[in-house]
Each structure stands twice: as structure tokens, then as C-alpha cells.
Design an enzyme around this catalytic site. Structure first.
Site: not given
Ligand code: A3P
Length: 288
Positions: A45, A47-48, A73, A100, A130, A186, A222, A225, A251-252
Site C-alpha cells: 500500500k 505505491g507499488t 503482475w 514486499h 489504505s 509516494y 491516478f 490508472m 483515494k490516491g
Molecule cells: P489508497 O488506498 O490510499 O487510495 P499499492 O499499489 O502499494 O498496493 O498501493 C495502493 C495505493 O496507491 C492506493 O492508495 C492507491 O489508490 C494508490 N495509487 C495507485 N496508483 C496511484 C496514482 N497513480 N496516484 C496516486 N495514488 C495511487
């Protein structure tokens, strides 16, 4: 694929058993990195998926074809997940991997390697929120219960993939032991996506023209994506992710933890943060 409710324990850390096995985790620890590999490292969570998109778009010089046709993936598989060897066997060109795992499990594999390692971290309060919401929709993660319970588990490191504190300290404080290492947050990606893409492109030695950069920026925004089924996890069947309980691209935002944490929870978290990070000199952008 193993059952959804199975937990795999490796080196004292728990992992979702539908994606991880003892063999797949051992495969990661013994992995033979090539100098042309890129490894994206995060705590869940943080920004992977975003970084997977940035790396793909930079490597494709802003061309969105790959990001729009191949799931994340399949183009940047998790090293420790059971399907990784097959994906790598079928792939061509320089490999992009994701993990991770904590530093100490990969330190031997990375020793002397010129593989490019990108470490993404995020404000742990936003990570906790998140991760909490992700537990509600991901059926391979335990039911989180109320946020207060989940937060206690998170702080104790009693969640899948282990302690946020140990993971971040392990990778960040060993930056000097990794030949090619880029540390980014992030928050930096959020505040300056174009500048962050430039940092990634220069780290990967893949310079982009202005219009390629603009196209990459659009592809990993965001809004793009969230609509892209190759990264928004809508391809994952309902029995594995219950999409009625939330969206992966939730929410991003940065600093949105204030809408979930109580003042008391926030103060307690700050105390825990101070004590758990006391043995490190690390300073993060979200602390400013
Ligand atoms: P939130 O749950 O706070 O919205 P991961 O990929 O490590 O599982 O992280 C997921 C988190 O990254 C989620 O956060 C997701 O919305 C956010 N995320 C993914 N792509 C994003 C983007 N382009 N801009 C901002 N946040 C992004």
C-alpha cells in the site's frame, strides 16, 4: 493455487497463502539477479502499482500500449509469489521485478549485484488506512475488524508482510550496501509526478523526450490508472477480491489518514514511531 484462508509463515513473517508457498519464498531468497534487472521494493500500500506503471512507461518511452494490454503482475511480477518463475520464463528483454520482502531476506541475493533497486515508501499512517481498506476487499487477507484493532496489529507488525517499521528501516538504512539504489516516496510522486518520472528515467538510464515524458505522466496519473483494468485489479475475480467492498484505486491522496485516525490514535502512533525509529537517523518527507 492454495486456499484463500491459508497463511504461509516464513522467517517469522506471515504471507497470504494463496500467492506464497515455502518454495516460492525460498525461490526469492535464492534468486539470481542479473545486472539488467530492475527491482521495485515496497511495503504493501505504499505505491507499488504506481511505480510498476512508472517503470513500464519510462521503459516504453511513454508509449501506453504495454500498460494498457498487460496486467501489472505479468510485466513486473512479485519475486516471492508462486507464478514468478513462469512469468520470467515467458518474458523477453530486461526484467522488472517487484517485492514486499524485508531487506535481510534479499541481502545475500543482491550482494555485488548491479540490479537497479527502487525503494518506495509512504507515510505509515496513510499506509495503515489504505491497508485497512484493502483488507476489507481482499479475501486472501484476514477480516480486519474495527480500525482500532487493525491499527494495533499494524503497529505490532502482526499483519501480513510483517512490520512497516522493520521493512522501511531495513531497506533505507542499507541503501549504501546496494550498488544502484533509488529511494523515493509516494508523497514526492504525488507532489511532483513529472519530476519523479524524470528521476526514475535518469536512474534507469532511459532519457525521455518532453513529449514522451508528457505521455508517461498521463499514463500513470491516478485518473488514467483508476480506469485501466490492467492495473485497477478489476481483472481479479470476485472470489479473490470483493469489488463491492471497495476499489483498489481508492483515494490516491496524501495525508488522508486524518479522516480515519482519532487524535489519540495519531498521538499514540507518533510515540510508537519515535521509539521504533529511535535507532535510525532516517528522516522522511512526511515528517516535515
Ligand atoms: P489508497 O488506498 O490510499 O487510495 P499499492 O499499489 O502499494 O498496493 O498501493 C495502493 C495505493 O496507491 C492506493 O492508495 C492507491 O489508490 C494508490 N495509487 C495507485 N496508483 C496511484 C496514482 N497513480 N496516484 C496516486 N495514488 C495511487
Amino acid at each position: 493455487m492454495a486456499r484463500l484462508d491459508v497463511t504461509e509463515i516464513f522467517d517469522g513473517i506471515t504471507f497470504p497463502g494463496h500467492l506464497h508457498t515455502q518454495d516460492s519464498l525460498r525461490y526469492a531468497v535464492d534468486f539470481k539477479f542479473e545486472d539488467t534487472d530492475t527491482l521495485i521494493v515496497t511495503y504493501p500500500k505504499s505505491g507499488t502499482t504506481w511505480m510498476q506503471e512508472m517503470v513500464t512507461l519510462v521503459s516504453c518511452r511513454g508509449d501506453p500500449l504495454k500498460t494498457q494490454t498487460q496486467p501489472n503482475w505479468a510485466r513486473a511480477p512479485w519475486l516471492e509469489q508462486y507464478y514468478c518463475p513462469e512469468v520470467l520464463k515467458a518474458s523477453q528483454g530486461p526484467r522488472v521485478l517487484t517485492t514486499h520482502l524485508p531487506y535481510h531476506l534479499l541481502s545475500t541475493a543482491l550482494q555485488g549485484s548491479k540490479a537497479k533497486v527502487i525503494y518506495v515508501s509512504r507515510n505509515p499512517k496513510d499506509v495503515a488506512v489504505s491497508y485497512y481498506h484493502f483488507h476489507k476487499m481482499a479475501k486472501f487477507l484476514p477480516e480486519p475488524g474495527p480500525f482500532s484493532h487493525f491499527l494495533s496489529d499494524f503497529v505490532e507488525g502482526a499483519v501480513h508482510y510483517g512490520s512497516w517499521f522493520d521493512q522501511v528501516k531495513g531497506w533505507s538504512s542499507n541503501a549504501g550496501n546496494i550498488q544502484n539504489f533509488l529511494c523515493i516516496t509516494y508523497e514526492e510522486m504525488w507532489q511532483d509526478l513529472r519530476g519523479s518520472l524524470q528521476r526514475v528515467s535518469s536512474f534507469l538510464q532511459c532519457p525521455l523526450l518532453e513529449e514522451e515524458l508528457t505521455s508517461a505522466e498521463k499514463g500513470c496519473s491516478f485518473s488514467t490508472m483508476r480506469e485501466n483494468s490492467m492495473v485497477n485489479y478489476t481483472l481479479v475475480p470476485e472470489e479473490i477480491m470483493d469489488h463491492s467492498k471497495g476499489t483498489f484505486m481508492r483515494k490516491g491522496k496524501i495525508g488522508d489518514w486524518v479522516n480515519t485516525f482519532s487524535e489519540q490514535q495519531s498521538l499514540r502512533f507518533d510515540d510508537v514511531f519515535a521509539s521504533k525509529m529511535a535507532d535510525s537517523s532516517l528522516k522522511f518527507v512526511w515528517q516535515n
